[in-house]
Design an enzyme around this catalytic site. Structure first.
Site, short mmCIF file in Angstrom:
data_model
loop_
_atom_site.label_atom_id
_atom_site.label_comp_id
_atom_site.label_asym_id
_atom_site.label_seq_id
_atom_site.Cartn_x
_atom_site.Cartn_y
_atom_site.Cartn_z
CG ASP A 21 -2.24 5.08 3.48
OD1 ASP A 21 -2.13 5.38 2.28
OD2 ASP A 21 -3.20 5.45 4.18
CG ASP A 44 -6.24 3.57 -0.52
OD1 ASP A 44 -6.91 3.56 0.52
OD2 ASP A 44 -5.14 4.13 -0.61
CG HIS A 53 -1.17 6.76 -2.00
ND1 HIS A 53 -2.35 6.62 -2.69
CD2 HIS A 53 -1.42 6.29 -0.76
CE1 HIS A 53 -3.28 6.09 -1.90
NE2 HIS A 53 -2.73 5.88 -0.71
CG HIS A 55 -1.93 1.08 1.25
ND1 HIS A 55 -2.97 1.09 2.14
CD2 HIS A 55 -2.08 2.20 0.50
CE1 HIS A 55 -3.72 2.16 1.93
NE2 HIS A 55 -3.19 2.86 0.94
#
Ligand code: ZN
Length: 485
Positions: free
Chosen positions: A361, A173, A83, A81
């Site tokens: 994250d 997400d 970005h 996870h």
């Protein structure tokens, strides 16, 4: 959408590098999941783990990495996870800086979410990202495909086309899937092609403009709160839907999941594929769990045998809402950092396996998006570079978690969630590992970070444990001298 034939395997890509040969003397090789826990020399030959111990038959004139003596070698970490902000938000992070940050944190592979601009909701966008990663990334990048077109939660994205482009999983997400029927449809497709659905839980009519966890600290600070039910409510609904889909599948006599990992070797990419392939992936993997109420629901569902997995982030496992008294925008994350009781429940769940794995994250943002009043700041903290050191310092050294469980939750467990074969310390396996000095103390300061953004929840903290070398796909991808920032 055609789900009658199996799509091609998920792709993870990075820049090609010639396979290397070197010896690391006197290291602690630690891969307890695969029965390795010993001190000795490690030989990497032509990009593969060639052997260890005292009587190594190393080639003549082999390079010896002397300054790593005394460090620990772990199977490489895998982040389910992150970005990476490409395409569209390269001012925050890109496919060079994100994977470099990952390598600096001991990661050999990182999975990028679909909330880019354009959204990764069709084959060409996903294929473009993976091609870029094959040119720029120092460690492997896997891509997630959106569940809904434009992340709007209205109609399904091009699920089959995304699978054929090589996405590892599907996720909206950043946003929840509010429409139960859309979730049901999505699950019926994704189970057929054997890729998990990664779910961000959030009841948006409860979170509204919330800044932090709703509790006595939000009341005291006068900041709008986000209650725990904002997560546990949608979780209860989703578990009902998983129960229904799972029963439906059993009635039809099907077996779950089934895309055999092994993972196609893309140009220069290879894969996290140094072991036997995983059998089946979960129907749903719940992302960034934060609340004790959610932990209780997950524990029950797992006892029942529902095909689900769960991740937690370092910031939810280590920090509590009381810290928001400093109005530090880097602690504004979604879901919010919760109470001490929630944190304790999460740590216990990680220790006993109710929480399967760690996801960072990693959410980089630019200063103009963070250095504003906390109500206006964007949600998110970076995490790739501090995950291991922060968890080692906060949980292992304090006796709340074993080192064995931490390594497993950062390496093998996320691979099983995603159906990828696990990195392992094993003779003949591709060299996919990190070398960590477990004693080195360092202060998290902006200049110590390799990623493009500096919005890290652990800025200013002194951590114990430093990644000194990351070897991915048979080559050294990141190295740091002792004591170097
Ligand atoms: Zn999320």
């Amino acid at each position: 959408m055609d789900t009658s034939t199996r799509p091609s395997a998920p792709k993870l890509t990075c820049r090609a590098a010639p396979p290397e040969t070197f010896v690391i003397p006197s290291v602690h090789l630690f891969d307890p999941q695969h029965g390795v826990d010993l001190v000795g020399d490690l030989l990497v030959e032509e990009g593969k783990i060639a052997g260890w111990g005292d009587a190594l038959r190393a080639p003549e004139k082999v390079e010896i990495l002397d300054d790593l003596a005394g460090c620990w070698v772990f199977p490489g970490f895998v982040d389910p996870h992150a970005h990476l902000r490409t395409p569209g938000h390269e001012y925050k992070e890109d496919l060079t800086s994100g994977p470099l940050a990952a390598a600096a944190g001991g990661y050999v592979a990182v999975v990028a979410m679909a909330n880019t601009d354009p959204v990764a909701d069709c084959g060409p966008v996903a294929a473009w990202i993976l091609d870029e990663a094959a040119r720029e990334a120092v460690v492997r990048v896997g891509q997630v495909g959106a569940v809904s077109r434009g992340l709007k939660g209205e109609e399904l994205a091009e699920i089959r086309e995304l699978a054929d482009a090589g996405v590892v999983a599907f996720s909206d997400d950043g946003r929840p899937i509010a429409d139960a029927d859309l979730l049901l449809q999505a699950l019926r497709y994704t189970r057929g092609i054997g890729r998990p659905l990664l779910i961000h839980l959030e009841n948006r009519s409860l979170s509204v403009d919330g800044v932090m966890h709703e509790g006595r600290w939000s009341a005291r600070l006068g900041l709008r709160g986000v209650p725990a039910a904002c997560e546990s409510g949608p979780l209860a609904r989703d578990l009902e839907i998983v129960r229904y889909v799972d029963a439906e599948q059993k009635r039809q006599g099907g077996t779950r999941g089934g895309v055999v990992a092994g993972v196609a070797a893309a140009s220069g990419g290879g894969a996290v594929s140094s072991g036997p392939p995983a059998a089946a992936v979960p129907l749903i993997h719940f992302q960034h769990l934060s609340a004790a109420a959610s932990v209780r629901l997950v524990r029950q569902a797992k006892a029942e045998g529902l095909p689900i997995t769960v991740e937690a982030t370092p910031h939810h496992l280590l920090l509590t809402d009381e810290l928001l008294t400093g109005f530090d925008q880097n602690l504004k994350v979604n879901p919010p950092i919760r109470s001490a009781e929630d944190r304790a429940a999460l740590v216990a769940a990680l220790a006993d396996g109710t929480v399967d794995c760690i996801g960072t994250d990693h959410a980089p943002h630019a200063p103009q998006e963070k250095e504003v009043p906390i109500e206006d700041a964007l949600f998110g903290t970076t995490g790739l570079e501090t995950a291991f050191a922060a968890l080692h310092t906060g949980l292992v050294l304090t006796g709340q978690l074993s080192l064995e469980r931490l390594v497993e939750a950062m390496s093998g467990a996320p691979c099983r969630v995603l159906g990828l074969a696990e990195p392992r310390l094993e003779e003949g396996a591709p060299a996919d590992f990190c070398v960590v000095d477990l004693e080195e103390r360092w202060r998290v300061a902006p200049e110590t970070l390799r990623g493009k953004s500096r919005n890290c929840a652990f800025l200013g903290e002194t951590l114990t444990g430093r990644v000194r070398l990351t070897v991915a796909d048979g080559a050294r991808r990141f190295a740091r001298a002792r004591g170097e920032d």
